[in-house]
Write a protein that holds these residues in place. Structure first.
Motif, PDB file in Angstrom:
ATOM      1  N   ASP A 168     -12.887 -13.121 -22.864  1.00  0.00           N
ATOM      2  CA  ASP A 168     -13.204 -11.687 -22.795  1.00  0.00           C
ATOM      3  C   ASP A 168     -13.341 -11.262 -21.360  1.00  0.00           C
ATOM      4  OD1 ASP A 168     -13.902 -10.413 -25.376  1.00  0.00           O
ATOM      5  OD2 ASP A 168     -15.441 -11.756 -25.554  1.00  0.00           O
ATOM      6  N   VAL A 169     -13.538 -12.289 -20.473  1.00  0.00           N
ATOM      7  CA  VAL A 169     -13.542 -12.134 -18.718  1.00  0.00           C
ATOM      8  C   VAL A 169     -11.924 -11.855 -18.482  1.00  0.00           C
ATOM      9  CG1 VAL A 169     -13.231 -13.404 -16.807  1.00  0.00           C
ATOM     10  CG2 VAL A 169     -15.205 -13.915 -18.411  1.00  0.00           C
ATOM     11  N   VAL A 170     -10.849 -12.438 -19.142  1.00  0.00           N
ATOM     12  CA  VAL A 170      -9.347 -12.415 -18.867  1.00  0.00           C
ATOM     13  C   VAL A 170      -9.302 -10.965 -19.440  1.00  0.00           C
ATOM     14  CG1 VAL A 170      -7.249 -12.788 -19.422  1.00  0.00           C
ATOM     15  CG2 VAL A 170      -8.934 -14.673 -19.124  1.00  0.00           C
ATOM     16  N   LEU A 171      -9.682 -10.379 -20.597  1.00  0.00           N
ATOM     17  CA  LEU A 171      -9.316  -9.282 -21.233  1.00  0.00           C
ATOM     18  C   LEU A 171      -9.960  -8.115 -20.432  1.00  0.00           C
ATOM     19  CD1 LEU A 171      -9.523 -10.089 -24.829  1.00  0.00           C
ATOM     20  CD2 LEU A 171      -7.240  -9.516 -23.503  1.00  0.00           C
ATOM     21  N   ASP A 172     -11.237  -8.346 -19.955  1.00  0.00           N
ATOM     22  CA  ASP A 172     -11.650  -7.170 -19.185  1.00  0.00           C
ATOM     23  C   ASP A 172     -11.124  -6.786 -17.973  1.00  0.00           C
ATOM     24  OD1 ASP A 172     -13.826  -6.769 -20.953  1.00  0.00           O
ATOM     25  OD2 ASP A 172     -15.339  -8.141 -19.974  1.00  0.00           O
TER      26      ASP A 172
END
Length: 205
Positions: A145-149
């Motif tokens: 989710d960090v990457v996608l954010d």
């Protein structure tokens, strides 16, 4: 790790909407053969096409007409995918999310297929395509989710917030952070090229 979307999250634009939007009546630049590409670029386009599972990819037989620009682009692209410092799973996850945000069915067609080889299951793919923009996980975010954010920020705002950058550094070294930003920027730009030139899809569905 598996994705677990929060129940309150709203669905973003669907794959069907993206693909319906990209039904060109005719390409603006027709694909070329060896006469239009030249022998070297034609051979490179053939080899690159086979590497993505088709006999002749419209992207390569279109961009191949740009001469030396095509060869430079092909080399640059290969340094990020498939030979980049990010894992292939991370790479495919990022590209699929970029393609969804940029409404590029051509990229989605290819990378949803490629992603299956590297851990992008149907459940993960559905999450990447339906993940709402701007809804952040409460508390500590999962690595993915960090990457996608960060992908969402780079595509939609053209920058990274301080909090996103700091969280990204918990999971990646400087080399991979730079590679991530280059990967997002490249596939976002490529989506624009596909849409601008009305490059036709290689798969019918």
């Amino acid at each position: 790790m598996t994705f677990t979307p929060h129940p309150h999250e709203l669905r973003s634009s669907s794959t069907a909407e993206v693909r319906e939007d990209e039904k060109w009546t005719t390409p603006r630049v027709r694909t070329g053969g060896w006469r239009q590409l030249g022998v070297v670029n034609w051979l490179l386009a053939k080899a690159a096409s086979r590497s993505v599972g088709v006999s002749s990819a419209n992207l390569f037989t279109t961009l191949g007409q740009a001469g030396g620009v095509f060869r430079g682009w092909l080399y640059f692209s290969a340094t990020m995918m498939p030979f980049g410092p990010l894992s292939r799973r991370d790479t495919e996850m990022v590209i699929i999310r970029v393609a969804q945000l940029r409404r590029c069915a051509y990229e989605l067609d290819h990378h949803l297929r490629l992603g299956r080889r590297y851990g992008i299951t149907d459940g993960v793919a559905d999450y990447l395509l339906s993940r709402p923009v701007g809804v952040r996980s409460a508390g500590i975010r999962h690595r993915d989710d960090v990457v996608l954010d960060c992908v969402d920020d780079l595509v939609l705002r053209g920058e990274l917030s301080t909090s996103d950058f700091d969280d990204l550094r918990l999971h990646f070294d400087n080399r991979r952070i730079i590679a991530l930003t280059l990967l997002v920027g490249h596939y976002s730009a490529l989506a624009g090229v596909v849409r601008a030139l009305h490059i036709e899809r290689d798969f019918s569905n």
